[in-house]
Design a protein around this motif. Structure first.
Motif, short mmCIF file in Angstrom:
data_model
loop_
_atom_site.label_atom_id
_atom_site.label_comp_id
_atom_site.label_asym_id
_atom_site.label_seq_id
_atom_site.Cartn_x
_atom_site.Cartn_y
_atom_site.Cartn_z
N LYS A 146 0.73 -1.22 -0.01
CA LYS A 146 0.15 0.11 0.20
C LYS A 146 0.77 1.11 0.03
CE LYS A 146 -4.27 -1.68 2.11
NZ LYS A 146 -4.98 -1.34 1.06
N CYS A 147 2.21 1.11 0.16
CA CYS A 147 2.98 2.52 0.26
C CYS A 147 4.17 2.55 -0.88
CB CYS A 147 3.60 2.39 1.59
SG CYS A 147 4.75 1.27 2.10
N ASP A 188 8.33 12.66 3.92
CA ASP A 188 7.29 12.28 2.87
C ASP A 188 7.02 10.71 2.90
OD1 ASP A 188 5.12 12.18 0.97
OD2 ASP A 188 6.53 12.49 -0.60
N TYR A 189 5.98 10.46 3.62
CA TYR A 189 5.97 8.81 3.57
C TYR A 189 4.64 8.55 3.70
CZ TYR A 189 5.56 10.57 8.46
OH TYR A 189 5.42 11.29 9.54
N ASP A 190 4.31 7.27 3.35
CA ASP A 190 2.83 6.82 3.17
C ASP A 190 2.67 5.81 4.65
OD1 ASP A 190 2.40 7.62 0.78
OD2 ASP A 190 3.61 5.96 -0.22
N LYS A 282 -3.61 8.24 5.21
CA LYS A 282 -3.20 7.87 4.14
C LYS A 282 -3.27 6.38 3.75
CE LYS A 282 0.82 11.17 4.89
NZ LYS A 282 2.31 11.41 5.18
#
Length: 377
Positions: A146-147, A188-190, A282
């Protein structure tokens, strides 16, 4: 309807990707929640129960909290999501059936520092060897897929021959090696993978809040001896405070105790003004708009609790009033500058149900006089 069905299939798919064990039950056996010990023996982070009519997942989460208030945190989690809880040192393990419950804890829980999805845990003697072995045998497909970018954070309690940043770097190294094409992101990360180390126990999970829940956004005007919000909340609950009680804090300082009581008494979400900052937004696992809207509907406009915030210094009363306004509960609290000697003028005999306060401890104050007058009152 289509979006809800799509979300449900997404959750079921995620449960499958995480390698959840499927157990078949006979219709006569029922569908109760799995106990903590049973879940660990099964070896998965959640269990799926099937019978002829129902199908749902029981997953596990854990809340990191201050040492000494684990029982308070367990009681609050049980009140908010009706979960079976197991307090451990510095954290509480609990089960949940829907991701909405985990998100609700992020929004409202007053006793937790972090709220996380539980992936697994292990005891260690050689941390880095056993960490690598744990990650190698654990499936992260459902989360990693998912990321594009991820972040690793670590909290470490106890004496170890390594630092928290060393643990973070090692986890990131193993995950990048195991999952080609993924990147590590600090800003910046999911998704946030979280490592919590308490003594020789290591807990591994996914951070659903994305920030420290114990840091109160309303604490702008601070007193040097201010309490942490989680500790203030624990004092309130330990006192036996009921939502219909009259409560007094005669040494308010910056008002944190009474503000926490007002949030609790009115069902006002702790992170009402931080809705856009949650990490779970997110992940796209829940309809967050509907979830938060439903939680807001449970707020009480006129709570029955009567809360009094007193202090002998005008600036401390002003601090308390301003912080309460930032928190959104200033209209539920009575503020006043009152000398300790005049408390009996303000209230009838036995009119106050609970007195919860942080007594002065400064060496410059006449503590004998203050304490004697306080207990006389």
């Amino acid at each position: 309807r289509e979006s809800r069905e799509s979300m449900l299939s997404c959750q079921r798919g995620l449960a499958g990707d995480l390698g959840h064990t499927r157990l078949k039950r006979k219709p006569s056996e029922g569908c109760g929640r799995l106990s903590s010990s049973s879940a660990r023996r099964a070896g998965g982070s959640s269990q799926t129960f099937l019978n002829g009519f129902d199908c749902f997942s029981v997953m596990k989460g854990f809340a990191i909290t201050s040492k000494g208030i684990e029982d308070i945190a367990a009681a609050e989690i049980k009140e908010l999501i009706c979960a079976d809880c197991k307090p451990e040192q510095g954290c509480v393990l609990f089960d949940f059936k829907k991701f909405e419950e985990l998100c609700l804890l992020c929004y409202k829980c007053q006793s937790a520092d972090r709220i996380l999805y539980w992936i697994g845990e292990f005891e260690f003697h050689n941390f880095f060897e056993e960490l690598e072995r744990f990650i190698e045998k654990t499936r992260f497909d459902g989360w990693i897929s998912k990321c594009r970018t991820f972040k690793v954070e670590c909290i470490r309690m106890g004496d170890h021959d390594f630092k928290s940043v060393d643990a973070e770097a090692k986890v990131a190294e193993i995950l990048l090696k195991k999952n080609k094409g993924k990147k590590l992101g600090m800003k910046d990360y999911d998704i946030i993978f979280f490592v919590y180390i308490m003594g020789n126990n290591c807990y591994f999970g996914v951070d659903f809040a994305g920030f420290e829940l114990n840091k109160r956004p309303y604490k702008i005007f601070l007193h040097p001896n201010s309490l942490r919000g989680t500790i203030a909340y624990a004092l309130i609950r330990e006192s036996g405070f009921d939502k219909n009680d009259t409560m007094l804090d005669p040494f308010s300082r910056d008002g944190v105790i009474v503000i926490e009581a007002a949030l609790h008494a009115s069902n006002f979400p702790l992170n009402y003004y931080k809705k856009e900052k949650f990490a779970f937004l997110k992940l796209n696992l829940v309809d967050s708009g509907r979830l938060l809207e439903n939680a807001d509907k449970r707020m009480l406009k006129k709570p029955k609790a009567r809360l009094y915030c007193f202090d002998y210094m005008f600036k401390h009363v002003d601090y308390s009033r301003k912080n309460a306004k930032i928190a959104g509960v200033d209209k539920q609290i009575n503020f006043s500058r009152v000398e300790l000697e005049w408390l009996d003028i303000k209230f009838r005999k036995e009119a106050v149900d609970r007195i919860v306060t942080n007594l002065p401890s400064s060496k410059n104050a006449n503590l004998d006089k203050i304490y004697n007058e306080f207990f006389y009152q």
